[in-house]
Design a protein around this motif. Sequence first.
Motif, mmCIF file in Angstrom:
data_model
loop_
_atom_site.group_PDB
_atom_site.id
_atom_site.type_symbol
_atom_site.label_atom_id
_atom_site.label_comp_id
_atom_site.label_asym_id
_atom_site.label_seq_id
_atom_site.Cartn_x
_atom_site.Cartn_y
_atom_site.Cartn_z
ATOM 1 N N GLN A 51 4.626 -4.040 -8.574
ATOM 2 C CA GLN A 51 5.703 -3.946 -7.625
ATOM 3 C C GLN A 51 5.473 -5.017 -6.564
ATOM 4 O O GLN A 51 4.492 -4.970 -5.820
ATOM 5 C CB GLN A 51 5.723 -2.555 -6.998
ATOM 6 N N ALA A 52 6.356 -6.000 -6.500
ATOM 7 C CA ALA A 52 6.259 -7.041 -5.483
ATOM 8 C C ALA A 52 6.614 -6.449 -4.121
ATOM 9 O O ALA A 52 7.577 -5.702 -3.996
ATOM 10 C CB ALA A 52 7.187 -8.196 -5.810
ATOM 11 N N ILE A 53 5.815 -6.764 -3.122
ATOM 12 C CA ILE A 53 6.045 -6.240 -1.781
ATOM 13 C C ILE A 53 6.463 -7.355 -0.829
ATOM 14 O O ILE A 53 7.401 -7.202 -0.062
ATOM 15 C CB ILE A 53 4.796 -5.494 -1.268
ATOM 16 N N VAL A 54 5.765 -8.497 -0.866
ATOM 17 C CA VAL A 54 6.079 -9.639 -0.015
ATOM 18 C C VAL A 54 6.071 -10.892 -0.882
ATOM 19 O O VAL A 54 5.173 -11.070 -1.704
ATOM 20 C CB VAL A 54 5.048 -9.791 1.131
ATOM 21 N N LYS A 55 7.084 -11.758 -0.697
ATOM 22 C CA LYS A 55 7.160 -13.024 -1.422
ATOM 23 C C LYS A 55 7.364 -14.159 -0.433
ATOM 24 O O LYS A 55 8.152 -14.029 0.499
ATOM 25 C CB LYS A 55 8.338 -13.038 -2.402
ATOM 26 N N HIS A 56 6.635 -15.252 -0.643
ATOM 27 C CA HIS A 56 6.801 -16.463 0.167
ATOM 28 C C HIS A 56 7.060 -17.631 -0.763
ATOM 29 O O HIS A 56 6.461 -17.717 -1.833
ATOM 30 C CB HIS A 56 5.535 -16.793 0.945
ATOM 31 N N VAL A 57 7.894 -18.551 -0.334
ATOM 32 C CA VAL A 57 8.069 -19.830 -0.994
ATOM 33 C C VAL A 57 7.616 -20.878 0.008
ATOM 34 O O VAL A 57 8.088 -20.899 1.144
ATOM 35 C CB VAL A 57 9.539 -20.080 -1.406
ATOM 36 N N CYS A 58 6.672 -21.708 -0.390
ATOM 37 C CA CYS A 58 6.113 -22.722 0.500
ATOM 38 C C CYS A 58 6.469 -24.105 -0.040
ATOM 39 O O CYS A 58 6.451 -24.336 -1.248
ATOM 40 C CB CYS A 58 4.599 -22.578 0.585
ATOM 41 N N PHE A 59 6.753 -25.035 0.863
ATOM 42 C CA PHE A 59 7.135 -26.388 0.486
ATOM 43 C C PHE A 59 6.059 -27.373 0.897
ATOM 44 O O PHE A 59 5.447 -27.230 1.940
ATOM 45 C CB PHE A 59 8.461 -26.773 1.161
ATOM 46 N N GLY A 60 5.880 -28.392 0.067
ATOM 47 C CA GLY A 60 5.013 -29.522 0.355
ATOM 48 C C GLY A 60 3.555 -29.330 0.040
ATOM 49 O O GLY A 60 2.751 -29.286 0.940
ATOM 50 N N PRO A 61 3.135 -29.206 -1.187
ATOM 51 C CA PRO A 61 3.898 -29.086 -2.430
ATOM 52 C C PRO A 61 4.438 -27.671 -2.623
ATOM 53 O O PRO A 61 3.949 -26.720 -2.024
ATOM 54 C CB PRO A 61 2.890 -29.436 -3.520
ATOM 55 N N LEU A 62 5.434 -27.568 -3.481
ATOM 56 C CA LEU A 62 6.119 -26.297 -3.714
ATOM 57 C C LEU A 62 5.190 -25.295 -4.399
ATOM 58 O O LEU A 62 4.539 -25.607 -5.395
ATOM 59 C CB LEU A 62 7.359 -26.534 -4.585
ATOM 60 N N GLU A 63 5.139 -24.090 -3.836
ATOM 61 C CA GLU A 63 4.361 -22.999 -4.428
ATOM 62 C C GLU A 63 4.971 -21.675 -4.001
ATOM 63 O O GLU A 63 5.706 -21.603 -3.021
ATOM 64 C CB GLU A 63 2.893 -23.059 -4.004
ATOM 65 N N THR A 64 4.672 -20.639 -4.752
ATOM 66 C CA THR A 64 5.084 -19.288 -4.375
ATOM 67 C C THR A 64 3.834 -18.449 -4.169
ATOM 68 O O THR A 64 2.809 -18.662 -4.819
ATOM 69 C CB THR A 64 5.966 -18.617 -5.448
ATOM 70 N N GLN A 65 3.933 -17.511 -3.262
ATOM 71 C CA GLN A 65 2.874 -16.536 -3.030
ATOM 72 C C GLN A 65 3.522 -15.163 -3.059
ATOM 73 O O GLN A 65 4.534 -14.937 -2.402
ATOM 74 C CB GLN A 65 2.204 -16.765 -1.675
ATOM 75 N N ILE A 66 2.942 -14.279 -3.854
ATOM 76 C CA ILE A 66 3.488 -12.928 -3.993
ATOM 77 C C ILE A 66 2.355 -11.926 -3.794
ATOM 78 O O ILE A 66 1.300 -12.036 -4.425
ATOM 79 C CB ILE A 66 4.128 -12.722 -5.389
ATOM 80 N N TRP A 67 2.578 -10.981 -2.898
ATOM 81 C CA TRP A 67 1.646 -9.875 -2.698
ATOM 82 C C TRP A 67 2.268 -8.656 -3.369
ATOM 83 O O TRP A 67 3.433 -8.336 -3.133
ATOM 84 C CB TRP A 67 1.457 -9.597 -1.209
ATOM 85 N N TYR A 68 1.496 -7.966 -4.202
ATOM 86 C CA TYR A 68 2.069 -6.858 -4.951
ATOM 87 C C TYR A 68 1.042 -5.772 -5.244
ATOM 88 O O TYR A 68 -0.155 -5.961 -5.058
ATOM 89 C CB TYR A 68 2.692 -7.362 -6.251
ATOM 90 N N LYS A 69 1.590 -4.631 -5.701
ATOM 91 C CA LYS A 69 0.763 -3.497 -6.105
ATOM 92 C C LYS A 69 0.891 -3.343 -7.612
ATOM 93 O O LYS A 69 2.001 -3.301 -8.152
ATOM 94 C CB LYS A 69 1.234 -2.221 -5.408
ATOM 95 N N ARG A 70 -0.243 -3.273 -8.279
ATOM 96 C CA ARG A 70 -0.240 -3.091 -9.729
ATOM 97 C C ARG A 70 -0.024 -1.614 -10.070
ATOM 98 O O ARG A 70 -0.176 -0.742 -9.220
ATOM 99 C CB ARG A 70 -1.578 -3.553 -10.319
ATOM 100 N N MET A 71 0.294 -1.364 -11.326
ATOM 101 C CA MET A 71 0.523 0.015 -11.770
ATOM 102 C C MET A 71 -0.729 0.879 -11.605
ATOM 103 O O MET A 71 -0.627 2.085 -11.418
ATOM 104 C CB MET A 71 1.005 0.037 -13.221
ATOM 105 N N ASP A 72 -1.916 0.253 -11.657
ATOM 106 C CA ASP A 72 -3.153 1.020 -11.499
ATOM 107 C C ASP A 72 -3.534 1.233 -10.028
ATOM 108 O O ASP A 72 -4.591 1.766 -9.725
ATOM 109 C CB ASP A 72 -4.299 0.352 -12.261
ATOM 110 N N GLY A 73 -2.646 0.796 -9.090
ATOM 111 C CA GLY A 73 -2.865 1.031 -7.679
ATOM 112 C C GLY A 73 -3.603 -0.077 -6.943
ATOM 113 O O GLY A 73 -3.762 -0.002 -5.731
ATOM 114 N N GLN A 74 -4.055 -1.103 -7.656
ATOM 115 C CA GLN A 74 -4.750 -2.208 -7.003
ATOM 116 C C GLN A 74 -3.739 -3.176 -6.392
ATOM 117 O O GLN A 74 -2.628 -3.330 -6.897
ATOM 118 C CB GLN A 74 -5.637 -2.955 -7.991
ATOM 119 N N TYR A 75 -4.162 -3.831 -5.310
ATOM 120 C CA TYR A 75 -3.313 -4.799 -4.629
ATOM 121 C C TYR A 75 -3.774 -6.208 -4.974
ATOM 122 O O TYR A 75 -4.979 -6.463 -5.082
ATOM 123 C CB TYR A 75 -3.358 -4.589 -3.112
#
Length: 83
Positions: free
Chosen positions: A1-25
């Motif tokens: 389950q994605a909780i927070v998403k960032h898109v960063c420029f220069g160079p382009l990248e994405t960062q996603i913070w999420y919770k897995r089905m087993d409860g780990q972050y």
Amino acid sequence: QAIVKHVCFGPLETQIWYKRMDGQYCREIHFIEGLQEGERFTDFISKAEMLEVIEVEIALCKNHGETNLAALLQAEKEKINLS
């Protein structure tokens, strides 16, 4: 389950913070361009680290008048605190 998403420029990248089905972050970084293009890294993070990320996002949303989004993140934070 994605909780927070960032898109960063220069160079382009994405960062996603999420919770897995087993409860780990986790935090995933996907490099879309630049020297590491196509690479994807996933780090396990603690519950405290996830809560800190959410707190920063809530403050950012409030500073920019996004009260609905801040309320959604606050609800997610409360769910995490109860788990």
